[in-house]
Design a protein around this motif. Structure first.
Motif, PDB file in Angstrom:
ATOM      1  N   SER A  51       0.632  -0.737  -0.018  1.00 33.41           N
ATOM      2  CA  SER A  51      -0.402  -0.430  -0.180  1.00 33.41           C
ATOM      3  C   SER A  51       0.838   1.290   0.253  1.00 33.41           C
ATOM      4  O   SER A  51       0.642   1.971  -0.587  1.00 33.41           O
ATOM      5  CB  SER A  51      -0.879   0.073   1.023  1.00 33.41           C
ATOM      6  N   ARG A  52       1.596   1.165   0.918  1.00 33.55           N
ATOM      7  CA  ARG A  52       2.645   2.673   0.845  1.00 33.55           C
ATOM      8  C   ARG A  52       3.324   3.256  -0.013  1.00 33.55           C
ATOM      9  O   ARG A  52       3.685   3.644  -0.787  1.00 33.55           O
ATOM     10  CB  ARG A  52       3.939   2.256   1.562  1.00 33.55           C
ATOM     11  N   SER A  53       3.820   1.642  -1.249  1.00 31.85           N
ATOM     12  CA  SER A  53       4.706   1.422  -2.308  1.00 31.85           C
ATOM     13  C   SER A  53       3.802   2.616  -3.378  1.00 31.85           C
ATOM     14  O   SER A  53       4.460   3.457  -4.444  1.00 31.85           O
ATOM     15  CB  SER A  53       5.605   0.258  -2.413  1.00 31.85           C
ATOM     16  N   ARG A  54       2.774   1.734  -3.560  1.00 32.84           N
ATOM     17  CA  ARG A  54       1.756   2.068  -4.595  1.00 32.84           C
ATOM     18  C   ARG A  54       1.457   3.511  -4.377  1.00 32.84           C
ATOM     19  O   ARG A  54       1.147   4.463  -5.446  1.00 32.84           O
ATOM     20  CB  ARG A  54       0.378   1.379  -4.680  1.00 32.84           C
ATOM     21  N   ILE A  55       1.672   4.193  -3.274  1.00 30.62           N
ATOM     22  CA  ILE A  55       0.951   5.484  -3.029  1.00 30.62           C
ATOM     23  C   ILE A  55       2.712   6.665  -3.587  1.00 30.62           C
ATOM     24  O   ILE A  55       2.486   7.407  -4.286  1.00 30.62           O
ATOM     25  CB  ILE A  55       0.981   5.648  -1.138  1.00 30.62           C
ATOM     26  N   ALA A  56       3.594   5.967  -2.844  1.00 28.08           N
ATOM     27  CA  ALA A  56       4.491   6.551  -3.620  1.00 28.08           C
ATOM     28  C   ALA A  56       4.957   6.724  -5.231  1.00 28.08           C
ATOM     29  O   ALA A  56       4.847   7.878  -5.942  1.00 28.08           O
ATOM     30  CB  ALA A  56       6.001   5.921  -3.135  1.00 28.08           C
ATOM     31  N   SER A  57       4.750   5.595  -5.985  1.00 28.06           N
ATOM     32  CA  SER A  57       4.790   5.132  -7.114  1.00 28.06           C
ATOM     33  C   SER A  57       3.862   5.977  -8.120  1.00 28.06           C
ATOM     34  O   SER A  57       4.404   7.082  -8.825  1.00 28.06           O
ATOM     35  CB  SER A  57       4.693   3.764  -7.511  1.00 28.06           C
ATOM     36  N   GLY A  58       2.355   6.269  -7.219  1.00 25.09           N
ATOM     37  CA  GLY A  58       1.445   7.154  -7.887  1.00 25.09           C
ATOM     38  C   GLY A  58       1.526   8.253  -8.108  1.00 25.09           C
ATOM     39  O   GLY A  58       1.025   9.592  -8.560  1.00 25.09           O
ATOM     40  N   ASN A  59       2.430   9.009  -7.336  1.00 24.09           N
ATOM     41  CA  ASN A  59       2.143  10.537  -7.100  1.00 24.09           C
ATOM     42  C   ASN A  59       3.416  10.709  -8.030  1.00 24.09           C
ATOM     43  O   ASN A  59       3.844  12.150  -8.038  1.00 24.09           O
ATOM     44  CB  ASN A  59       2.551  10.723  -5.632  1.00 24.09           C
ATOM     45  N   SER A  60       4.641   9.946  -7.760  1.00 18.59           N
ATOM     46  CA  SER A  60       5.858  10.388  -8.611  1.00 18.59           C
ATOM     47  C   SER A  60       6.002  10.624  -9.966  1.00 18.59           C
ATOM     48  O   SER A  60       7.179  11.717  -9.956  1.00 18.59           O
ATOM     49  CB  SER A  60       6.466   8.704  -8.402  1.00 18.59           C
ATOM     50  N   VAL A  61       5.023  10.339 -10.362  1.00 21.64           N
ATOM     51  CA  VAL A  61       4.416  11.144 -12.174  1.00 21.64           C
ATOM     52  C   VAL A  61       4.199  12.949 -11.831  1.00 21.64           C
ATOM     53  O   VAL A  61       3.972  12.543 -12.491  1.00 21.64           O
ATOM     54  CB  VAL A  61       4.181  10.115 -13.143  1.00 21.64           C
ATOM     55  N   ASN A  62       3.939  12.733 -11.034  1.00 26.46           N
ATOM     56  CA  ASN A  62       3.043  14.462 -10.650  1.00 26.46           C
ATOM     57  C   ASN A  62       3.929  14.914 -10.344  1.00 26.46           C
ATOM     58  O   ASN A  62       4.671  14.568  -9.198  1.00 26.46           O
ATOM     59  CB  ASN A  62       1.802  14.407  -9.669  1.00 26.46           C
ATOM     60  N   SER A  63       3.827  16.287 -10.922  1.00 26.75           N
ATOM     61  CA  SER A  63       4.692  17.486  -9.695  1.00 26.75           C
ATOM     62  C   SER A  63       4.310  17.877  -8.511  1.00 26.75           C
ATOM     63  O   SER A  63       5.572  18.279  -7.876  1.00 26.75           O
ATOM     64  CB  SER A  63       4.482  18.815 -10.686  1.00 26.75           C
ATOM     65  N   LEU A  64       2.646  17.636  -8.907  1.00 24.56           N
ATOM     66  CA  LEU A  64       2.555  17.955  -6.927  1.00 24.56           C
ATOM     67  C   LEU A  64       3.005  17.163  -6.264  1.00 24.56           C
ATOM     68  O   LEU A  64       2.576  17.038  -5.295  1.00 24.56           O
ATOM     69  CB  LEU A  64       1.197  18.574  -6.891  1.00 24.56           C
ATOM     70  N   GLY A  65       2.961  15.630  -6.546  1.00 26.10           N
ATOM     71  CA  GLY A  65       3.137  14.456  -5.909  1.00 26.10           C
ATOM     72  C   GLY A  65       2.001  14.413  -4.980  1.00 26.10           C
ATOM     73  O   GLY A  65       0.992  14.472  -5.169  1.00 26.10           O
ATOM     74  N   ARG A  66       2.424  14.306  -3.795  1.00 28.07           N
ATOM     75  CA  ARG A  66       0.685  13.713  -3.174  1.00 28.07           C
ATOM     76  C   ARG A  66       0.351  15.256  -2.512  1.00 28.07           C
ATOM     77  O   ARG A  66      -1.119  14.713  -1.850  1.00 28.07           O
ATOM     78  CB  ARG A  66       1.450  13.683  -1.433  1.00 28.07           C
ATOM     79  N   LEU A  67       0.397  16.129  -2.484  1.00 28.01           N
ATOM     80  CA  LEU A  67      -0.621  17.346  -2.598  1.00 28.01           C
ATOM     81  C   LEU A  67      -1.872  16.577  -3.357  1.00 28.01           C
ATOM     82  O   LEU A  67      -3.082  17.710  -3.361  1.00 28.01           O
ATOM     83  CB  LEU A  67       0.276  18.964  -3.225  1.00 28.01           C
ATOM     84  N   TRP A  68      -1.673  16.016  -4.534  1.00 24.17           N
ATOM     85  CA  TRP A  68      -2.734  16.000  -5.085  1.00 24.17           C
ATOM     86  C   TRP A  68      -4.285  15.237  -4.411  1.00 24.17           C
ATOM     87  O   TRP A  68      -5.124  15.001  -4.884  1.00 24.17           O
ATOM     88  CB  TRP A  68      -2.809  15.381  -6.366  1.00 24.17           C
ATOM     89  N   MET A  69      -3.352  14.310  -3.626  1.00 20.74           N
ATOM     90  CA  MET A  69      -4.318  13.997  -2.692  1.00 20.74           C
ATOM     91  C   MET A  69      -5.155  15.064  -1.420  1.00 20.74           C
ATOM     92  O   MET A  69      -6.210  13.965  -1.342  1.00 20.74           O
ATOM     93  CB  MET A  69      -3.613  12.430  -1.480  1.00 20.74           C
ATOM     94  N   VAL A  70      -4.712  15.944  -1.442  1.00 21.00           N
ATOM     95  CA  VAL A  70      -5.854  17.437  -0.866  1.00 21.00           C
ATOM     96  C   VAL A  70      -6.492  17.884  -1.819  1.00 21.00           C
ATOM     97  O   VAL A  70      -7.751  18.403  -2.224  1.00 21.00           O
ATOM     98  CB  VAL A  70      -4.844  17.649  -0.036  1.00 21.00           C
ATOM     99  N   LEU A  71      -5.887  17.811  -3.225  1.00 22.94           N
ATOM    100  CA  LEU A  71      -6.616  18.983  -4.506  1.00 22.94           C
ATOM    101  C   LEU A  71      -7.322  18.655  -4.485  1.00 22.94           C
ATOM    102  O   LEU A  71      -8.828  18.929  -4.911  1.00 22.94           O
ATOM    103  CB  LEU A  71      -5.168  19.334  -5.112  1.00 22.94           C
ATOM    104  N   ASN A  72      -6.990  17.094  -4.817  1.00 26.48           N
ATOM    105  CA  ASN A  72      -8.840  16.340  -5.507  1.00 26.48           C
ATOM    106  C   ASN A  72     -10.070  16.477  -5.328  1.00 26.48           C
ATOM    107  O   ASN A  72     -11.102  16.445  -5.687  1.00 26.48           O
ATOM    108  CB  ASN A  72      -8.307  14.520  -5.760  1.00 26.48           C
ATOM    109  N   PRO A  73     -10.572  15.860  -3.874  1.00 28.23           N
ATOM    110  CA  PRO A  73     -11.477  15.923  -2.807  1.00 28.23           C
ATOM    111  C   PRO A  73     -12.093  17.552  -3.102  1.00 28.23           C
ATOM    112  O   PRO A  73     -13.281  17.963  -3.131  1.00 28.23           O
ATOM    113  CB  PRO A  73     -11.225  15.506  -1.710  1.00 28.23           C
TER     114      PRO A  73
END
Length: 296
Positions: A51-73
Motif C-alpha cells: 500500500s505504501r509503495s503504490r502511494i509513492a509510485s502513484g504520485n511520483s509522476v505528478n509534479s505536485l506529488g502527494r498534494l493531489w491527495m488533498v487537491l482532488n477532493p
C-alpha cells in the motif's frame, strides 16, 4: 527340487505398505476458511508495504506529488458547490451548506475510491496472481489500506476546512465519533471490495457497472442536498435511511456541524451492512481462491 523351485520357496513374502494421505493437500487447492484467514495475518507486512509503495509510485509522476491527495477532493467539492449550490440551489434551507457539502464529498469519495480500486485488485494484478502463490485477498486488503492512508490527510484537510470556512464550527467531544465511524466505514469498504473483486475477476465488464453504480449511489446519499426535501415521499425517505453511505454522512454531519448525536438507527444500519458484507464478501471471495489467474 529344481533351482527355480528352490528360489521360489526361499523368497521372502512381499508386504504392501499403505501410505497415509493425512496432512496432504492438492496443489493449488483452496485452504480451509480458518486457515485462510490466519494466513492473511501472516502477510500483514506485505499488505502495508504494498500500500505504501503504490502511494509513492502513484504520485511520483505528478509534479505536485502527494498534494493531489488533498487537491482532488477540494476541486470536486468546489465543482459540486458551483453546480448544485449556486446553479441548482440545492443548499437552500441547509445550515452551513458549504461544510455540509465538504463533509459529504470528502467522506463519500473515500468509499467510492476504495471500492473502485478494490474491485479491480485481482483483475489489475494478474501478472502477480499468476506468478506467485499467496492468499489473493491480500491484494484487496492492500488496496483498501492504501486508500485509507490516502484518505487520512484528506480527512485532516476536511477538518481544517470545516473550522476555517464561515460560519466557523468548533471542535467538541462529539468529533471523537469520527474514529469509530471511520473504522466502520473502512470495514464496510473491505467487505464490499471483496465481493466486487470476485465479480470483476470473473466478469471484467462488471467494473464498468461499478463505476456507474457508484455515480448513482452518490446522488442517492444526500451528498449535496437535504433529505428533508423528500419528506412528502416516505418510501424514498425510508430507502435513504437504509442507505449505508447516507448513514455515514449523517453521523459525521451531526457530530461535526450540528453538535448532536445521530440517531442510533444510523449506527445500526451501517453496522448491519458492514457485518453482512464482511461475511458474505469473505466467503464468496475465498470460495473462488483457486480460480484467480486462470485463463478465460
Amino acid at each position: 527340487m529344481t533351482g527355480s523351485e528352490a528360489r521360489t520357496a526361499t523368497r521372502a513374502p512381499v508386504r504392501h505398505h499403505r501410505v497415509s494421505a493425512d496432512g496432504l493437500a492438492r496443489v493449488g487447492g483452496r485452504p480451509p476458511l480458518g486457515a485462510y484467514l490466519r494466513s492473511l495475518w501472516d502477510y500483514r507486512s506485505f499488505i502495508l508495504f504494498d500500500s505504501r509503495s503504490r502511494i509513492a509510485s502513484g504520485n511520483s509522476v505528478n509534479s505536485l506529488g502527494r498534494l493531489w491527495m488533498v487537491l482532488n477532493p477540494i476541486l470536486n467539492g468546489a465543482t459540486y458547490y458551483f453546480v448544485f449550490g449556486l446553479l441548482l440551489g440545492t443548499g437552500r434551507g441547509i445550515e452551513n451548506f458549504v461544510a455540509y457539502l465538504i463533509v459529504g464529498v470528502f467522506m463519500f469519495r473515500y468509499t467510492s475510491q476504495a471500492i473502485g480500486a478494490g474491485s479491480r485488485a485481482i483483475s489489475s494484478n494478474m501478472a502477480i496472481v499468476r506468478a506467485f502463490r499467496f492468499p489473493r485477498a491480500t491484494l484487496v486488503l492492500a488496496t483498501n489500506m492504501r486508500e485509507l492512508l490516502v484518505f487520512l490527510p484528506t480527512l485532516a484537510t476536511m477538518v481544517v476546512l470545516v473550522l476555517v470556512i464561515p460560519p466557523l464550527e468548533h471542535i467538541t467531544f462529539l468529533w471523537l465519533l469520527l474514529i469509530p465511524l471511520l473504522l466502520l466505514q473502512t470495514l464496510f469498504n473491505v467487505g464490499l471490495s471483496l465481493l466486487l473483486a470476485r465479480l470483476v475477476a470473473r466478469w471484467a465488464d462488471v467494473s464498468n457497472l461499478v463505476n456507474f453504480g457508484t455515480r448513482i449511489w452518490l446522488y442517492l446519499s444526500a451528498v449535496f442536498f437535504s433529505i428533508e426535501r423528500f419528506e412528502n415521499h416516505p418510501a424514498l425517505v425510508t430507502m435513504m435511511h437504509l442507505n449505508p453511505m447516507y448513514c455515514v454522512l449523517d453521523i459525521a454531519r451531526q457530530s461535526m456541524l450540528y453538535g448532536t448525536v445521530a440517531p442510533l438507527e444510523r449506527w445500526l444500519v451501517i453496522l448491519a451492512w458492514t457485518t453482512v458484507l464482511l461475511v458474505v464478501g469473505t466467503v464468496v471471495f475465498w470460495r473462488a481462491e483457486q480460480s484467480y489467474g486462470e485463463e478465460r
